[in-house]
Design a protein around this motif. Sequence first.
Motif, short mmCIF file in Angstrom:
data_model
loop_
_atom_site.label_atom_id
_atom_site.label_comp_id
_atom_site.label_asym_id
_atom_site.label_seq_id
_atom_site.Cartn_x
_atom_site.Cartn_y
_atom_site.Cartn_z
N ALA A 77 -32.76 14.34 -2.44
CA ALA A 77 -33.62 14.74 -3.55
C ALA A 77 -32.72 14.84 -4.77
O ALA A 77 -31.58 15.30 -4.67
CB ALA A 77 -34.28 16.07 -3.24
N ASP A 95 -36.71 7.95 -11.64
CA ASP A 95 -37.85 8.62 -11.00
C ASP A 95 -37.49 10.02 -10.52
O ASP A 95 -38.30 10.68 -9.86
CB ASP A 95 -38.38 7.77 -9.85
CG ASP A 95 -37.35 7.54 -8.76
OD1 ASP A 95 -36.15 7.75 -9.00
OD2 ASP A 95 -37.76 7.12 -7.66
N GLU A 97 -36.60 14.10 -10.73
CA GLU A 97 -37.07 15.24 -11.53
C GLU A 97 -36.08 15.45 -12.66
O GLU A 97 -34.89 15.16 -12.52
CB GLU A 97 -37.17 16.49 -10.66
CG GLU A 97 -38.30 16.46 -9.68
CD GLU A 97 -39.67 16.38 -10.35
OE1 GLU A 97 -39.89 17.06 -11.37
OE2 GLU A 97 -40.51 15.63 -9.84
N GLU A 113 -37.89 21.99 -6.08
CA GLU A 113 -38.95 21.95 -5.07
C GLU A 113 -39.74 20.64 -5.15
O GLU A 113 -40.07 20.05 -4.13
CB GLU A 113 -39.86 23.16 -5.20
CG GLU A 113 -39.18 24.44 -4.77
CD GLU A 113 -40.01 25.69 -4.99
OE1 GLU A 113 -40.99 25.66 -5.79
OE2 GLU A 113 -39.69 26.72 -4.36
N ARG A 114 -40.05 20.18 -6.37
CA ARG A 114 -40.76 18.91 -6.52
C ARG A 114 -39.93 17.75 -6.00
O ARG A 114 -40.44 16.84 -5.33
CB ARG A 114 -41.14 18.67 -7.99
CG ARG A 114 -42.27 19.55 -8.48
CD ARG A 114 -42.77 19.11 -9.85
NE ARG A 114 -41.74 19.02 -10.86
CZ ARG A 114 -41.36 20.00 -11.68
NH1 ARG A 114 -41.95 21.19 -11.61
NH2 ARG A 114 -40.41 19.81 -12.58
N ALA A 115 -38.63 17.77 -6.30
CA ALA A 115 -37.74 16.69 -5.83
C ALA A 115 -37.66 16.68 -4.30
O ALA A 115 -37.71 15.61 -3.68
CB ALA A 115 -36.35 16.86 -6.44
N ALA A 117 -39.95 17.89 -2.22
CA ALA A 117 -41.27 17.49 -1.72
C ALA A 117 -41.43 15.97 -1.80
O ALA A 117 -41.93 15.34 -0.87
CB ALA A 117 -42.38 18.19 -2.51
N ARG A 118 -40.99 15.38 -2.91
CA ARG A 118 -41.06 13.92 -3.06
C ARG A 118 -40.21 13.23 -2.00
O ARG A 118 -40.65 12.26 -1.38
CB ARG A 118 -40.60 13.50 -4.45
CG ARG A 118 -40.66 11.98 -4.64
CD ARG A 118 -40.17 11.52 -6.00
NE ARG A 118 -41.03 12.04 -7.04
CZ ARG A 118 -40.58 12.60 -8.16
NH1 ARG A 118 -39.28 12.70 -8.38
NH2 ARG A 118 -41.41 13.03 -9.07
N ARG A 119 -39.02 13.73 -1.78
CA ARG A 119 -38.13 13.13 -0.77
C ARG A 119 -38.77 13.24 0.61
O ARG A 119 -38.74 12.29 1.39
CB ARG A 119 -36.78 13.83 -0.77
CG ARG A 119 -35.82 13.20 0.25
CD ARG A 119 -34.70 14.09 0.63
NE ARG A 119 -35.21 15.26 1.32
CZ ARG A 119 -34.46 16.15 1.87
NH1 ARG A 119 -33.15 16.06 1.80
NH2 ARG A 119 -34.97 17.19 2.49
N ASN A 120 -39.37 14.38 0.91
CA ASN A 120 -39.98 14.57 2.24
C ASN A 120 -41.19 13.66 2.45
O ASN A 120 -41.46 13.25 3.56
CB ASN A 120 -40.35 16.03 2.43
CG ASN A 120 -39.12 16.92 2.53
OD1 ASN A 120 -38.02 16.45 2.82
ND2 ASN A 120 -39.28 18.20 2.28
N ARG A 121 -41.92 13.37 1.37
CA ARG A 121 -43.07 12.46 1.49
C ARG A 121 -42.61 11.03 1.76
O ARG A 121 -43.27 10.28 2.45
CB ARG A 121 -43.92 12.48 0.21
CG ARG A 121 -44.83 13.66 0.12
CD ARG A 121 -45.85 13.48 -0.98
NE ARG A 121 -45.28 13.23 -2.29
CZ ARG A 121 -44.97 14.17 -3.19
NH1 ARG A 121 -45.16 15.44 -2.90
NH2 ARG A 121 -44.49 13.84 -4.37
N VAL A 122 -41.46 10.67 1.18
CA VAL A 122 -40.95 9.30 1.32
C VAL A 122 -40.32 9.09 2.69
O VAL A 122 -40.43 8.03 3.28
CB VAL A 122 -39.93 8.98 0.20
CG1 VAL A 122 -39.24 7.66 0.44
CG2 VAL A 122 -40.64 8.98 -1.15
#
Length: 123
Positions: A77, A95, A97, A113-115, A117-122
């Motif tokens: 992240a 791309d 944060e 936290e957003r970074a 969350a994005r990493r975990n979705r990918v």
Amino acid sequence: MLVGQRLLIVEDEFLIALDMQRTLEAAGAKDTVLARTLEEAATLGETLADFDLVILPPPSAGDHHGLLDRIASAGLAIVVCSGFRGERSGHPFGDAEFVDKPFADDELVAACERALARRNRVS
């Protein structure tokens, strides 16, 4: 979301780095490692796989440091932190944060936290 996470902070301003460390560890980060420059981060002896998230300044256009390529390919992240809004574009982490200096503690935590969350979705 920061609970138990291991973070690498690349920040040349020592007091800002300490403030980031304090804020993120208070938010539950397990461990934070500080480096003043990308070159120093590259010599820490740690593998990037040891970290969940990296906070770094936007690389300059001419910066071809091998660590940037390793960060980009490691699946970490990423949060880019800068005092100059113009630095948001033109770097390999477009791309990621982004946190503007000066930042409030909650802004930094939210960006991390957003970074994550994005990493975990990918992944």
